[in-house]
Design an enzyme around this catalytic site. Sequence first.
Site, PDB file in Angstrom:
ATOM      1  N   SER A  64       0.789  -1.232  -0.104  1.00 14.51           N
ATOM      2  CA  SER A  64      -0.018   0.056   0.038  1.00 14.51           C
ATOM      3  C   SER A  64       0.893   1.204   0.048  1.00 14.51           C
ATOM      4  CB  SER A  64      -0.892   0.110   1.319  1.00 14.51           C
ATOM      5  OG  SER A  64      -1.949   1.005   1.142  1.00 14.51           O
ATOM      6  N   PRO A 497       3.137   3.045  18.231  1.00 13.13           N
ATOM      7  CA  PRO A 497       3.910   2.441  17.211  1.00 13.13           C
ATOM      8  C   PRO A 497       3.340   1.977  16.211  1.00 13.13           C
ATOM      9  CG  PRO A 497       3.451   0.845  18.855  1.00 13.13           C
ATOM     10  CD  PRO A 497       2.795   2.017  19.472  1.00 13.13           C
ATOM     11  N   SER A 498       3.705   2.247  14.854  1.00 16.90           N
ATOM     12  CA  SER A 498       3.236   1.846  13.550  1.00 16.90           C
ATOM     13  C   SER A 498       3.114   0.364  13.479  1.00 16.90           C
ATOM     14  CB  SER A 498       3.939   2.521  12.308  1.00 16.90           C
ATOM     15  OG  SER A 498       3.596   1.636  11.352  1.00 16.90           O
ATOM     16  N   THR A 500       2.565  -1.059  10.387  1.00 11.44           N
ATOM     17  CA  THR A 500       2.976  -1.080   8.875  1.00 11.44           C
ATOM     18  C   THR A 500       4.405  -0.747   8.635  1.00 11.44           C
ATOM     19  OG1 THR A 500       2.219   1.084   8.339  1.00 11.44           O
ATOM     20  CG2 THR A 500       0.545  -0.681   8.070  1.00 11.44           C
TER      21      THR A 500
HETATM   22  C1  G16 Z   1      -2.709   0.869   6.448  1.00 12.09           C
HETATM   23  C2  G16 Z   1      -4.150   0.522   7.002  1.00 12.09           C
HETATM   24  C3  G16 Z   1      -4.887   1.787   7.691  1.00 12.09           C
HETATM   25  C4  G16 Z   1      -3.717   2.291   8.601  1.00 12.09           C
HETATM   26  C5  G16 Z   1      -2.437   2.595   7.945  1.00 12.09           C
HETATM   27  C6  G16 Z   1      -1.402   3.070   8.809  1.00 12.09           C
HETATM   28  O1  G16 Z   1      -3.116   1.636   5.591  1.00 12.09           O
HETATM   29  O2  G16 Z   1      -5.060  -0.028   6.359  1.00 12.09           O
HETATM   30  O3  G16 Z   1      -5.967   1.467   8.428  1.00 12.09           O
HETATM   31  O4  G16 Z   1      -4.195   3.463   9.031  1.00 12.09           O
HETATM   32  O5  G16 Z   1      -1.995   1.493   7.436  1.00 12.09           O
HETATM   33  O6  G16 Z   1      -1.375   2.307   9.932  1.00 12.09           O
HETATM   34  P1  G16 Z   1       0.069   2.238  11.109  1.00 12.09           P
HETATM   35  O7  G16 Z   1      -0.085   3.704  11.580  1.00 12.09           O
HETATM   36  O8  G16 Z   1      -0.295   1.278  12.130  1.00 12.09           O
HETATM   37  O9  G16 Z   1       1.097   2.248  10.303  1.00 12.09           O
HETATM   38  P2  G16 Z   1      -2.444   1.306   4.035  1.00 12.09           P
HETATM   39  O10 G16 Z   1      -3.219   2.304   3.125  1.00 12.09           O
HETATM   40  O11 G16 Z   1      -1.075   1.361   4.192  1.00 12.09           O
HETATM   41  O12 G16 Z   1      -2.935  -0.315   3.736  1.00 12.09           O
END
Ligand code: G16
Length: 564
Positions: A64, A497-498, A500
Amino acid sequence: MDLEAVSKRSAFHAKPQGLILQYGTAGFRTNAQHLDHIMFRMGLLAVLRSKQTKSTIGVMVTASHNPEEDNGVKLIDPLGEMLAPTWEEHATCLASAEEQDMPRVLTAIMEKEAVDPQQAAFVVIGKDTRPSSEKLSQSVIDGVTVLGGQFHDYGLLTTPQLHYMVYCRNSGGRYGKATIEGYCQKLSKAFVELTKQASCSGDENRSVKVDCANGIGALKLKEMEHYFSQGLLVQLFNDGTEGRLNHLCGADFVKSHQKPPQGMEMKSDERCCSFDGDADRIVYYYRDADGHFHLIDGDKIATLISSFLKDLLLEIGESLNMGVVQTAYANGSSTRYLEEVMKVPVYCTKTGVKHLHHKAQEFDIGVYFEANGHGTALFSEAVEVKIKRLAQELQDEKGKAAKMLASIIDLFNQATGDAISDMLVIEAILALKGLTVQQWDAIYVDLPNRQLKVKVADRRVISTTNAERQALTPPGLQEAINDLVKKYKLARAFVRPSGTEDIVRVYAEADSQVSWEQGRRNHSCVWNLTTAKGFFKIEIKIECTGTYIVNSYQTVPCCGFLRV
Ligand code: G16
């Protein structure tokens, strides 16, 4: 189930010893070179989930918004939703098992979930445009086939399109046809029906510039072009022919830097928007006559949508239970506007579409959006049936409103947030309401805010509670944030913490960018933190002059400083 064949095949996708990855906010994500074994194993897991649910399961290969060198994978549950939490745990266990233990973990999941090995399995697969996606999706297929699962490979798709396909296949056609043509036809028919009612139809009002983040969104919008030839002029930028995916462009860049993407030609007052790399998020923006950039994020999108839906319900005379779901990142002004002006109940969940989606399902109509532009609206089945019946029965203004509501229900991708579908919804609402982008932006004024990404030694030392609005660990962190925040009007800040990326996210907002406390340049507070990795100091520092409350944030593990 032939475990020996699984083991043999797995050796071609061997797990690097000691590599532990976790199923995060939206599946597994990391540098693509570490993902081959994860892909194979997610192919296996998708087969088990399909057997257990007796449904088609989706596997999307994407990272993403992450940079091009990353990749990732997530599983899609039968109704097009994110994978159930217990299965996320299974995914983490299976992904973490060392090579020799993997068959045993697979068997344990089957036993725990009472999976019938004789049950047929069907998996659908999609991928984004990353260079690594082709090979990685082959590894998924390898996992599916070694367990005897059937599959259909859709090839290049946006993530929300794959969610849509899964939902269609498991709803026996009720939700739509599980093909790209089916998707395009459903959306374009609803869009054309809806915008027929708009009184203003000048080209000026129906053109939008789209930054496609050099990702799959460009390809899929081009495929849809002819469906909208009379309704909407879409100009594509960052279509992948030159730049790198998500690099200096895309929804995440625009939202976090609060500036336009590179490669977009913006004239004053033109409506522009950005998708992210797999087209599951959207943010809008424009430049005013003085050249100032204005961001219209997920919060303002949610407000536009919920106010439109509420007006239609009033017109029809139906009082349905409608709620809006946000996360801690929602701007305080948006929450206040929704609750106090629009009188709509607002709920806050943890970050991650899966959390918002489930909360939104509790309402007749649930609108959910993350500030980063990820969201949609959900309508209960009973409401959908009722509105479609009213659209046939009612006459005059009520009938018109019911028809509009029936069309907009079809225009939303109710499986998940979808940049293409959301863009069409927004364009239709603006046309129907005769709103310019500036008028939309003026609904309320955002509190100034900043979001920063910070690289730390181990982001797991930070844990949170209360929908991620408060830090539980490390000890002293929340107290320090509280001490600073209470010095500013309407101030709010949090750290999490993230799920992703390997970073910590820091968010802060307050009523003004200029400090109310002129003269005192800095407030700071230091506390000590001992972690398994050693000792380091954290300093929260707010600079009163300059741009904003959160000014700099860095870390040096071991006797260094983490500055907020
Ligand atoms: C994904 C999730 C979203 C989230 C984002 C950031 O988005 O589907 O719900 O807001 O990651 O998450 P985090 O803050 O935990 O890194 P995407 O668009 O990258 O699939």
